[in-house]
Design a protein around this motif. Structure first.
Motif, PDB file in Angstrom:
ATOM      1  N   MET A 178       0.625  -1.019   0.132  1.00 49.87           N
ATOM      2  CA  MET A 178      -0.036   0.057  -0.059  1.00 49.87           C
ATOM      3  C   MET A 178       0.972   1.302   0.069  1.00 49.87           C
ATOM      4  O   MET A 178       1.731   1.314   0.461  1.00 49.87           O
ATOM      5  CB  MET A 178      -0.785  -0.011   1.065  1.00 49.87           C
ATOM      6  CG  MET A 178      -2.149  -0.640   1.036  1.00 49.87           C
ATOM      7  SD  MET A 178      -3.275  -0.581   2.362  1.00 49.87           S
ATOM      8  CE  MET A 178      -2.359  -1.493   3.334  1.00 49.87           C
ATOM      9  N   LEU A 179       0.278   2.236  -0.609  1.00 50.31           N
ATOM     10  CA  LEU A 179       0.985   3.641  -0.414  1.00 50.31           C
ATOM     11  C   LEU A 179       1.217   4.254   0.824  1.00 50.31           C
ATOM     12  O   LEU A 179       0.115   4.307   1.523  1.00 50.31           O
ATOM     13  CB  LEU A 179       0.280   4.384  -1.586  1.00 50.31           C
ATOM     14  CG  LEU A 179       0.363   4.061  -3.181  1.00 50.31           C
ATOM     15  CD1 LEU A 179      -0.714   5.061  -3.584  1.00 50.31           C
ATOM     16  CD2 LEU A 179       1.552   4.216  -3.770  1.00 50.31           C
ATOM     17  N   GLN A 180       2.377   4.661   1.164  1.00 52.20           N
ATOM     18  CA  GLN A 180       2.444   5.767   2.439  1.00 52.20           C
ATOM     19  C   GLN A 180       3.820   6.132   2.182  1.00 52.20           C
ATOM     20  O   GLN A 180       4.722   5.778   1.389  1.00 52.20           O
ATOM     21  CB  GLN A 180       2.330   4.858   3.591  1.00 52.20           C
ATOM     22  CG  GLN A 180       3.362   3.904   3.679  1.00 52.20           C
ATOM     23  CD  GLN A 180       3.218   3.457   5.130  1.00 52.20           C
ATOM     24  OE1 GLN A 180       2.163   2.679   5.612  1.00 52.20           O
ATOM     25  NE2 GLN A 180       4.440   3.209   6.064  1.00 52.20           N
ATOM     26  N   PRO A 181       3.975   7.613   2.580  1.00 56.77           N
ATOM     27  CA  PRO A 181       5.261   7.981   2.469  1.00 56.77           C
ATOM     28  C   PRO A 181       6.436   7.539   3.262  1.00 56.77           C
ATOM     29  O   PRO A 181       6.037   6.797   4.373  1.00 56.77           O
ATOM     30  CB  PRO A 181       4.987   9.610   3.307  1.00 56.77           C
ATOM     31  CG  PRO A 181       3.728   9.474   3.733  1.00 56.77           C
ATOM     32  CD  PRO A 181       2.838   8.285   3.562  1.00 56.77           C
ATOM     33  N   ILE A 182       7.532   7.555   2.738  1.00 53.48           N
ATOM     34  CA  ILE A 182       8.868   6.964   3.575  1.00 53.48           C
ATOM     35  C   ILE A 182       9.245   7.824   4.766  1.00 53.48           C
ATOM     36  O   ILE A 182       9.206   7.216   5.648  1.00 53.48           O
ATOM     37  CB  ILE A 182       9.991   7.124   2.594  1.00 53.48           C
ATOM     38  CG1 ILE A 182       9.551   5.915   1.366  1.00 53.48           C
ATOM     39  CG2 ILE A 182      11.280   6.269   3.139  1.00 53.48           C
ATOM     40  CD1 ILE A 182      10.709   6.209   0.233  1.00 53.48           C
ATOM     41  N   ARG A 228      -5.855   2.062   1.455  1.00 55.27           N
ATOM     42  CA  ARG A 228      -6.449   0.757   1.049  1.00 55.27           C
ATOM     43  C   ARG A 228      -7.461   0.882  -0.067  1.00 55.27           C
ATOM     44  O   ARG A 228      -7.623   0.287  -0.946  1.00 55.27           O
ATOM     45  CB  ARG A 228      -7.298   0.262   2.199  1.00 55.27           C
ATOM     46  CG  ARG A 228      -6.275  -0.565   3.411  1.00 55.27           C
ATOM     47  CD  ARG A 228      -7.346  -0.683   4.558  1.00 55.27           C
ATOM     48  NE  ARG A 228      -6.479  -1.624   5.374  1.00 55.27           N
ATOM     49  CZ  ARG A 228      -6.412  -2.924   5.221  1.00 55.27           C
ATOM     50  NH1 ARG A 228      -6.949  -3.589   4.486  1.00 55.27           N
ATOM     51  NH2 ARG A 228      -5.628  -3.740   6.287  1.00 55.27           N
ATOM     52  N   GLN A 229      -8.303   1.901  -0.016  1.00 51.08           N
ATOM     53  CA  GLN A 229      -9.251   2.180  -1.264  1.00 51.08           C
ATOM     54  C   GLN A 229      -8.486   2.535  -2.361  1.00 51.08           C
ATOM     55  O   GLN A 229      -9.002   2.018  -3.380  1.00 51.08           O
ATOM     56  CB  GLN A 229     -10.118   3.525  -0.610  1.00 51.08           C
ATOM     57  CG  GLN A 229     -10.862   3.087   0.529  1.00 51.08           C
ATOM     58  CD  GLN A 229     -11.501   4.455   1.032  1.00 51.08           C
ATOM     59  OE1 GLN A 229     -11.028   5.479   0.905  1.00 51.08           O
ATOM     60  NE2 GLN A 229     -12.605   4.343   1.909  1.00 51.08           N
ATOM     61  N   ILE A 230      -7.293   3.366  -2.578  1.00 50.97           N
ATOM     62  CA  ILE A 230      -6.497   3.614  -3.543  1.00 50.97           C
ATOM     63  C   ILE A 230      -6.170   2.276  -4.291  1.00 50.97           C
ATOM     64  O   ILE A 230      -6.185   1.807  -5.572  1.00 50.97           O
ATOM     65  CB  ILE A 230      -5.521   4.418  -3.488  1.00 50.97           C
ATOM     66  CG1 ILE A 230      -5.966   5.924  -2.953  1.00 50.97           C
ATOM     67  CG2 ILE A 230      -4.608   4.686  -4.563  1.00 50.97           C
ATOM     68  CD1 ILE A 230      -5.158   6.843  -2.632  1.00 50.97           C
ATOM     69  N   VAL A 274      -3.291  10.195  -7.147  1.00 53.77           N
ATOM     70  CA  VAL A 274      -3.445  10.650  -5.875  1.00 53.77           C
ATOM     71  C   VAL A 274      -2.325   9.840  -4.903  1.00 53.77           C
ATOM     72  O   VAL A 274      -1.923   8.673  -5.361  1.00 53.77           O
ATOM     73  CB  VAL A 274      -4.814  10.393  -5.276  1.00 53.77           C
ATOM     74  CG1 VAL A 274      -5.802  11.248  -5.941  1.00 53.77           C
ATOM     75  CG2 VAL A 274      -5.342   8.880  -5.536  1.00 53.77           C
ATOM     76  N   PHE A 275      -1.933  10.458  -3.875  1.00 59.50           N
ATOM     77  CA  PHE A 275      -1.069   9.964  -2.977  1.00 59.50           C
ATOM     78  C   PHE A 275      -1.310  10.266  -1.543  1.00 59.50           C
ATOM     79  O   PHE A 275      -1.660  11.226  -1.007  1.00 59.50           O
ATOM     80  CB  PHE A 275       0.462  10.221  -3.240  1.00 59.50           C
ATOM     81  CG  PHE A 275       1.564   9.549  -2.442  1.00 59.50           C
ATOM     82  CD1 PHE A 275       1.847   8.531  -2.825  1.00 59.50           C
ATOM     83  CD2 PHE A 275       2.059  10.150  -1.041  1.00 59.50           C
ATOM     84  CE1 PHE A 275       2.984   7.865  -2.018  1.00 59.50           C
ATOM     85  CE2 PHE A 275       2.919   9.472  -0.674  1.00 59.50           C
ATOM     86  CZ  PHE A 275       3.384   7.983  -0.896  1.00 59.50           C
ATOM     87  N   PRO A 276      -1.659   9.278  -0.591  1.00 55.22           N
ATOM     88  CA  PRO A 276      -2.082   9.256   0.633  1.00 55.22           C
ATOM     89  C   PRO A 276      -0.843   9.883   1.425  1.00 55.22           C
ATOM     90  O   PRO A 276       0.022   9.083   1.928  1.00 55.22           O
ATOM     91  CB  PRO A 276      -2.563   7.805   0.965  1.00 55.22           C
ATOM     92  CG  PRO A 276      -1.899   7.021   0.186  1.00 55.22           C
ATOM     93  CD  PRO A 276      -1.539   7.841  -1.176  1.00 55.22           C
ATOM     94  N   VAL A 304      -4.322   8.996   4.296  1.00 49.23           N
ATOM     95  CA  VAL A 304      -5.299   9.365   3.546  1.00 49.23           C
ATOM     96  C   VAL A 304      -4.882  10.405   2.529  1.00 49.23           C
ATOM     97  O   VAL A 304      -3.845  11.287   2.938  1.00 49.23           O
ATOM     98  CB  VAL A 304      -6.550   9.723   4.196  1.00 49.23           C
ATOM     99  CG1 VAL A 304      -7.016   8.816   5.145  1.00 49.23           C
ATOM    100  CG2 VAL A 304      -6.065  10.948   5.191  1.00 49.23           C
ATOM    101  N   CYS A 305      -5.610  10.535   1.583  1.00 46.31           N
ATOM    102  CA  CYS A 305      -5.375  11.608   0.739  1.00 46.31           C
ATOM    103  C   CYS A 305      -6.632  12.625   0.734  1.00 46.31           C
ATOM    104  O   CYS A 305      -7.614  12.126   0.532  1.00 46.31           O
ATOM    105  CB  CYS A 305      -5.065  11.202  -0.720  1.00 46.31           C
ATOM    106  SG  CYS A 305      -5.610  12.169  -1.969  1.00 46.31           S
TER     107      CYS A 305
END
Length: 137
Positions: free
Chosen positions: A1-5, A45-47, A68-70, A94-95
């Motif tokens: 899943m996407l998240q910032p480092i 999760r939705q993305i 989009v990026f959360p 979230v985004c």
């Protein structure tokens, strides 16, 4: 899943989503896209669920861009915990989606397949969306 480092701050205020989107309001890379028409927070999760639904329907043909990026952390406190004792730990990312923002782009498939794939993706998202198409030059 996407998240910032890394982030500058661990926790963020809830905030409100005001106004319309300014930057990604037009298609950039793809031929077809999914545009948000109402403001809401979209989770990582939705993305991911939307991306999986699209690529599965397209049978991995074509190309998908996620626009989009959360990057906003949302903190939650455990269940049945009394008030006070500070803010909870960051639970999800979230985004903040504004109306008019392009969320996903697709290219390399027919308009029929793209429309169906983006409809499946829209079903996974908490915002009302619209199918957009690049105008032929």
């Amino acid at each position: 899943m996407l998240q910032p480092i890394r982030t500058k701050f661990r926790k963020a205020h809830k905030g409100r989503i005001h106004g319309k989107a300014s930057s990604p309001t037009a298609l950039n890379s793809g031929q077809y896209g999914l545009k948000a028409v109402e403001p809401d927070r979209v989770t990582a999760r939705q993305i991911e669920a939307a991306r999986r639904a699209m690529t599965r329907h397209m049978k991995r043909a074509g190309r998908v861009w996620i626009r989009v990026f959360p990057d906003v952390p949302v903190s939650k406190k455990p269940i049945e915990v009394r008030m006070g004792k500070g803010k909870g730990t960051p639970e999800l990312w979230v985004c903040r989606g504004k109306p008019g923002r392009i969320m996903f782009e697709i290219d390399g498939v027919s308009v029929q397949v793209a429309r169906e794939a983006l409809a499946l993706a829209a079903a996974k998202l908490p915002v009302k969306t619209r199918f957009v198409e690049r105008i032929a030059d």
